[in-house]
Every structure is written in C-alpha cells, then in structure tokens.
Motif scaffolding. Sequence first.
Motif, short mmCIF file in Angstrom:
data_model
loop_
_atom_site.label_atom_id
_atom_site.label_comp_id
_atom_site.label_asym_id
_atom_site.label_seq_id
_atom_site.Cartn_x
_atom_site.Cartn_y
_atom_site.Cartn_z
N LEU A 22 0.81 -1.22 0.00
CA LEU A 22 0.00 0.00 0.00
C LEU A 22 0.84 1.27 0.00
O LEU A 22 0.59 2.20 -0.77
N VAL A 23 1.84 1.35 0.88
CA VAL A 23 2.61 2.59 0.98
C VAL A 23 3.34 2.86 -0.33
O VAL A 23 3.30 3.98 -0.87
N SER A 24 3.99 1.84 -0.88
CA SER A 24 4.70 2.02 -2.15
C SER A 24 3.74 2.37 -3.27
O SER A 24 4.03 3.25 -4.10
N ASP A 25 2.59 1.70 -3.32
CA ASP A 25 1.61 1.98 -4.37
C ASP A 25 1.09 3.41 -4.28
O ASP A 25 0.93 4.10 -5.30
N ALA A 26 0.81 3.85 -3.06
CA ALA A 26 0.30 5.22 -2.88
C ALA A 26 1.36 6.25 -3.24
O ALA A 26 1.07 7.27 -3.88
N HIS A 27 2.60 5.99 -2.83
CA HIS A 27 3.68 6.92 -3.17
C HIS A 27 3.87 7.03 -4.68
O HIS A 27 4.19 8.11 -5.21
N LYS A 28 3.68 5.93 -5.38
CA LYS A 28 3.86 5.95 -6.84
C LYS A 28 2.87 6.90 -7.52
O LYS A 28 3.19 7.49 -8.55
N VAL A 29 1.68 7.03 -6.95
CA VAL A 29 0.69 7.93 -7.56
C VAL A 29 0.69 9.30 -6.90
O VAL A 29 -0.17 10.14 -7.19
N GLY A 30 1.65 9.52 -6.00
CA GLY A 30 1.80 10.84 -5.38
C GLY A 30 0.96 11.08 -4.15
O GLY A 30 0.75 12.23 -3.76
N LEU A 31 0.49 10.01 -3.50
CA LEU A 31 -0.30 10.15 -2.27
C LEU A 31 0.58 9.90 -1.05
O LEU A 31 1.32 8.91 -0.99
N GLU A 32 0.50 10.80 -0.09
CA GLU A 32 1.12 10.54 1.21
C GLU A 32 0.30 9.49 1.95
O GLU A 32 -0.91 9.36 1.73
N VAL A 33 0.96 8.76 2.84
CA VAL A 33 0.27 7.72 3.62
C VAL A 33 0.49 7.98 5.10
O VAL A 33 1.64 8.04 5.57
N PHE A 34 -0.61 8.12 5.82
CA PHE A 34 -0.57 8.29 7.26
C PHE A 34 -1.21 7.05 7.90
O PHE A 34 -2.24 6.57 7.43
N ALA A 35 -0.58 6.55 8.93
CA ALA A 35 -1.08 5.34 9.60
C ALA A 35 -1.69 5.71 10.94
O ALA A 35 -1.14 6.55 11.68
N SER A 36 -2.82 5.08 11.27
CA SER A 36 -3.53 5.42 12.51
C SER A 36 -3.54 4.26 13.49
O SER A 36 -3.03 3.18 13.20
N THR A 37 -4.14 4.50 14.64
CA THR A 37 -4.34 3.55 15.75
C THR A 37 -3.04 3.16 16.43
O THR A 37 -2.87 2.01 16.84
N PHE A 38 -2.13 4.11 16.60
CA PHE A 38 -0.94 3.84 17.41
C PHE A 38 -1.28 4.16 18.87
O PHE A 38 -1.48 5.32 19.23
N GLN A 39 -1.34 3.12 19.66
CA GLN A 39 -1.68 3.24 21.07
C GLN A 39 -0.75 2.32 21.87
O GLN A 39 -0.59 1.15 21.53
N ASN A 40 -0.15 2.86 22.91
CA ASN A 40 0.77 2.07 23.72
C ASN A 40 0.08 1.04 24.60
O ASN A 40 0.71 0.09 25.06
N ASP A 41 -1.21 1.25 24.87
CA ASP A 41 -1.88 0.45 25.89
C ASP A 41 -2.91 -0.51 25.31
O ASP A 41 -3.96 -0.73 25.89
N ILE A 42 -2.59 -1.08 24.17
CA ILE A 42 -3.40 -2.16 23.61
C ILE A 42 -2.45 -3.28 23.21
O ILE A 42 -1.28 -3.03 22.90
N PRO A 43 -2.91 -4.53 23.21
CA PRO A 43 -2.05 -5.63 22.77
C PRO A 43 -1.64 -5.43 21.31
O PRO A 43 -2.45 -5.03 20.47
N ILE A 44 -0.38 -5.68 21.02
CA ILE A 44 0.12 -5.60 19.65
C ILE A 44 0.74 -6.94 19.28
O ILE A 44 0.84 -7.85 20.11
N SER A 45 1.14 -7.09 18.04
CA SER A 45 1.67 -8.37 17.57
C SER A 45 2.80 -8.88 18.45
O SER A 45 3.62 -8.11 18.96
N TYR A 46 2.86 -10.21 18.60
CA TYR A 46 3.96 -10.82 19.35
C TYR A 46 5.32 -10.39 18.79
O TYR A 46 6.32 -10.36 19.53
N ASN A 47 5.38 -10.08 17.51
CA ASN A 47 6.65 -9.72 16.89
C ASN A 47 7.30 -8.52 17.56
O ASN A 47 8.52 -8.34 17.47
N TYR A 48 6.51 -7.69 18.22
CA TYR A 48 7.04 -6.46 18.81
C TYR A 48 7.41 -6.62 20.28
O TYR A 48 7.93 -5.67 20.88
#
Length: 645
Positions: free
Chosen positions: A287-313
Amino acid sequence: MWKPRSLLRSLFLLHFLLLLLYSVLPLVSAQVSNATTWNTLSGNPPLVIARGGFSGIFPDSSEKAYIFGVTASLKNVIVWCDVQLTKDSQGICVPNVKLENATDIAQNNKYKSKSYQVNGVQTDGYFSVDYTLKDLRSNVFLVQGDHSRATTIGKGFEILTVKDVVNTTSPQGLWLNIQHDAFYTQHNLSMKNFIRSVSTTVNVSYISSPEASFLRSIKTDINPKITKLVFRFLGKEEVDPSIKQTYGSLLQNLTSIKTFASGILVPKDYIWPVDPTSHYLQPHTSLVSDAHKVGLEVFASTFQNDIPISYNYSYDPVSEHLSFIENGNFSVDGVLSDFPLTSSAAIDCFAHMGLNAPKKVNTLVISKYGASGDYPPCTDLAYKKAILDGVDILDCPVQMSKDGIPFCFNSIDLIKSTNVAKSSVSNLSKSIPEIQAGDGIFAFDLAWNDIKRLSLSMLNPFSDYNLYRNPKFNEKVSLLTLSEFLNFTQGHTSLLGVVIIIESAPYLAREQNLSVIDAVSDTLSKAGYDKPGTPNVMIQSSDSSVLLKFKEKTKYELVYSIPEIVSDVVDSALSDIKTFAHSVVVARDSVYPKNALFFVTGSTKTVSKFNSYNLSVYVQTFNNEYVSQAWDFFSDATVQINTFV
C-alpha cells in the motif's frame, strides 16, 4: 477551563508529569533524523499527529491533553481535532458524534438523550446539534472515554472550540477530522461553511474525512499550499456513506483518490496485517509504495501504547513504530498517535540508530532469565537473544538437580515453566513451606537427564490481563548447566560479566545434602572466572550467609537482594549490609512507589542512601507489558527506564 474541585489534583499530576517529561525529553533530540534521508514521499521525517493531544493520558481533546501533547512531542507535531458542530454552528473538538462517549453529559439530568439517523443507522445518544456552545460549556466536561485508561487523572475539562485549541497551544500544525457531514446537514448545519469560516482565522494544515464526497465538495474552497486534504479509510468492510462503496474497494483505485486528496489515512493493519488467530505479523502490503507511486502521502492510525500488539514487537511500542517508518522498504509519512512522545522518540531518536549505537550512560543492562520476554526463561535461545539485544550482564539463577548438577533456571519449582506437572514424575509434587507457598515439583528431586528432557514454556506474568508472551518459541529450546552457561558467556566479548543468583542454599545443604555454594565456586573456578582479567562475576542472594561464604574465599562482586519494598534505610542496616555486600538489588517500587490508583507518588531516598555507603544499586524488574508500568510512564517501557536512569 477546569472545575475547581479537580484543580489541585490536576495541578499536582501535571506538575509531576512535566518533571517526568523533562527527564525523558532527551529521547527526542533531533540528533539523527534531520540529517537522514527517509523513504517518505517528501524525503522528510514522518509527522507525529497527536490524536486529541496526549489522549493516552488526559481526556481526549482536553486543554491539558493538547498542552501536554505539544510539549512532549517533536516541534512540528500536528494536533488532531475531531470536529462536531453545535446548534449555533460552533466547531468543537470531541472525539465522537455521541457526546456521552467522551463527556459526562449523561450524568446531568439537564441534558436528554435523543435518537437520530447517523449514516443510515438509528442511533441513540447525546448530540452536539441539540445544544449551543454555551449550553455545553455550562455543565458538560470532557472525561476519559477509554475506561481501560486512567479515568481519575483529570475531570472538569471544558469542551474546546477549534479556535480554543489554537489559542491555547499554538501548535505548528492543526489537523481537522470531519465525519458525518450528512448528519449535520440534516440539522441545517454545514461542515463546508464551517471549514470556510475557520480557515479565515486559523491555519489548518490537514483536513481528513472518510467521506469522499465531502472532500470533493471543499477542494475548491481550500488553499492547497496551506491545507492538504486526506481521505480517511475506515474498516475494509465498512461503507463510505457518501458514495456507497466499501473502503476495501476504494483501496483498489488510488489514482481516483488522488483527484481530490493529497494523502490517505489508514488503520495500521492496512500496511502490516496481523493474523487474528496467531497474533503474528503477516507480510506487509504494497500500500505505501503503491500510494507513493501515484503521489499520495500515507498516514497510519491507531498507534496506542496500551493495547495488545503483535507478538513480533514484544510489547514494545517503539519497535512497532520502527516497522512502519524504518523497515528498509518504505516509510509512512506520519503516524496518528494517542501517545505522541513515543512516536516522537521513535522517529527522532531510535530510527537510523543502527546496531552499534554508543551507550549514553554507564548504567548496566542485566538480563532477567536471558531475554525471557522473547523465549522461555534461562534457555539457550533466551541467552542468545539477550546478547543480540546488547545486554551487559547475563544472569543464571542456579538450581541443583538430584545428582548434584548446577543448572540455570528461573525457579526451584519446575512447574513454573515446564511440563513437569503433566509428565511421568507428576507424583513428586509436595509442599515445602520453607521454600514457597503451595505445592511444587522441585529441581532437587529429579536427575539432570530427566530435567533437560522436559518441555519448556514462556513465562506469562501478566496472563491475568490476557497479555501473553510469544508462544512460537515454546519448543526447540534447551536448558544449560552452569558449566555450559559459563562456556557460552566466555565466547561473547560484548558481555561485561555474569550474575549468579543463589537462593535456598541452607535448605539444600541441610535437607538435600546439596552444597550449591561449593558447586558454584568449583564451576566458576574450572571455567577460569577466578583468574585476573576475566569478565566480572556477581553473586546475588537474599541470604547474607551465602554472600559471607563467598566473601571468605573469592573477590566476586556480592549483591544483596532485597525483595521487600523499602523507601528509606537506617544507617545501622546500611552498615550491616556493607559487611557482606558490595551492592544491592531492589524492586522498582523501592525507588518510585505507586499508590492504589497506580500513580507514582514521588521518588524515595533509597538509591541515595545506599550510594552514601558506597553500595551500588540495581533495580528490577523492567517489563515491556504496559500493565506493569505506572500511568506516569505513558505505557512506554523506554520512558520508564529512562526515568530511572
């Protein structure tokens, strides 16, 4: 803007948070990112967008949330306001169209619940369209709408208009999020007219909406050199009410979005999907690469420290941020965060740091059973991961097998991290009050060959909160004898030393005829750790007699473990400890105690008192899981550690 009854509590809390903030601001230092090329569309560092200010701590969109959000973030932080319209066309910042989700309006009989069509759904609630700004400011106050957060932090915060936010905080940038345009139109209110009006007095940096038709309608009314339009994606199966298409289908035609917007705002799982069953990351999308190719900035939401996140982190919100801004393939152009300090630190300090970044302070990093947040405790892989993570001192809590083999394991009771209770020796369970409350199957009742064949499992100290650690690595790990542990550590020159932890030594010698002190001394000697020039050896115990035994015949650093919470220490006790120890290890709450509401009550004299007797102080245990940290540390393990350091 506060009710008098809550003023003193709020002032005290804000004072402490500001003191804490200045202790962690070096994290946000602008020392790296400004000189580094980024994979964003512009090549500049990603933006931090503070959702409702610092809404992870204070009530969303409150005065103090905005003030603290600006103070705690990068200088170019963008503050976010969810705009609702009042009966008299005033734009107020409240995070939800239903006021009761973020205010105390439902507790006042003066205000009445009503039922309206919102995006085609009959919805009961309290709505701003029924009240003037004056009505809402007389007796309605913002509250923490997320009841898993600290709901006692602040009450009495008045609802702010968009102009209030700008006048109060003077932010570098303002982001207005507009939803439910059709709903307000039904009540003879115009979001479009509001945007026209507010833009004449306030510089609006971004306007977002999940309604494509609304963005198209205002495109000609805004100055693109001042204000950028951003299309906000909701859940993939949800429908944009203005054009009756799902957001998932709209994702397939980014070129059409470019005709009316300069960027997109998406939930973070649009970029890094997480398997809902296993909770592991799936491969990132394009998504990010595809959006950048057409000139769209990409902002990501739902960054919260106090919710469970993927085990990878491993429950580290900084690690999660880095996967979006520094992964070698792409970087989002900004993050929408409830905890903008964490986002700012990730962008301005941790990104582009590299594996060989120099330490800023001399504080030792000592492992707790190796990297036991990532692998089963005291196993080969846990120790290897701890070294990869940059640990200074590797720990081995020594247990004794029935045949006298010292080995590393987190507990004398094997039930706590093995399958021994389901094995053929489950009948060995017994109670030994001198060692622990409750039954156990103890290491000294099994031979080493039987112990090393047991299956090992993760420690989950916060399972009561449904927070579990990485289950993938429960298999294919091995325990180490003390001899194997020492041979392993000698092969890693990055280590400064080892800490050998000894407990229950008198019981083992008296009741089991096992001398753990002799076993440890002999093994250290055979490994060459008693010779000059070898890595530092620390012997840790809560039993002074153990430390005195080692003092008689070695020159190892002796560490006295104090499990009780201590806020001060009398001189006579300090003098006594000085006779058998060089240093102490204390619990976190002995330095920063918490009250019943999980707030820090200040710092104690513990560290300074021990230091005055030339006793070094080590503090344990630091966990990434946000429930282990007082509210004051913003659900960020790095902030907590930095405060102690």
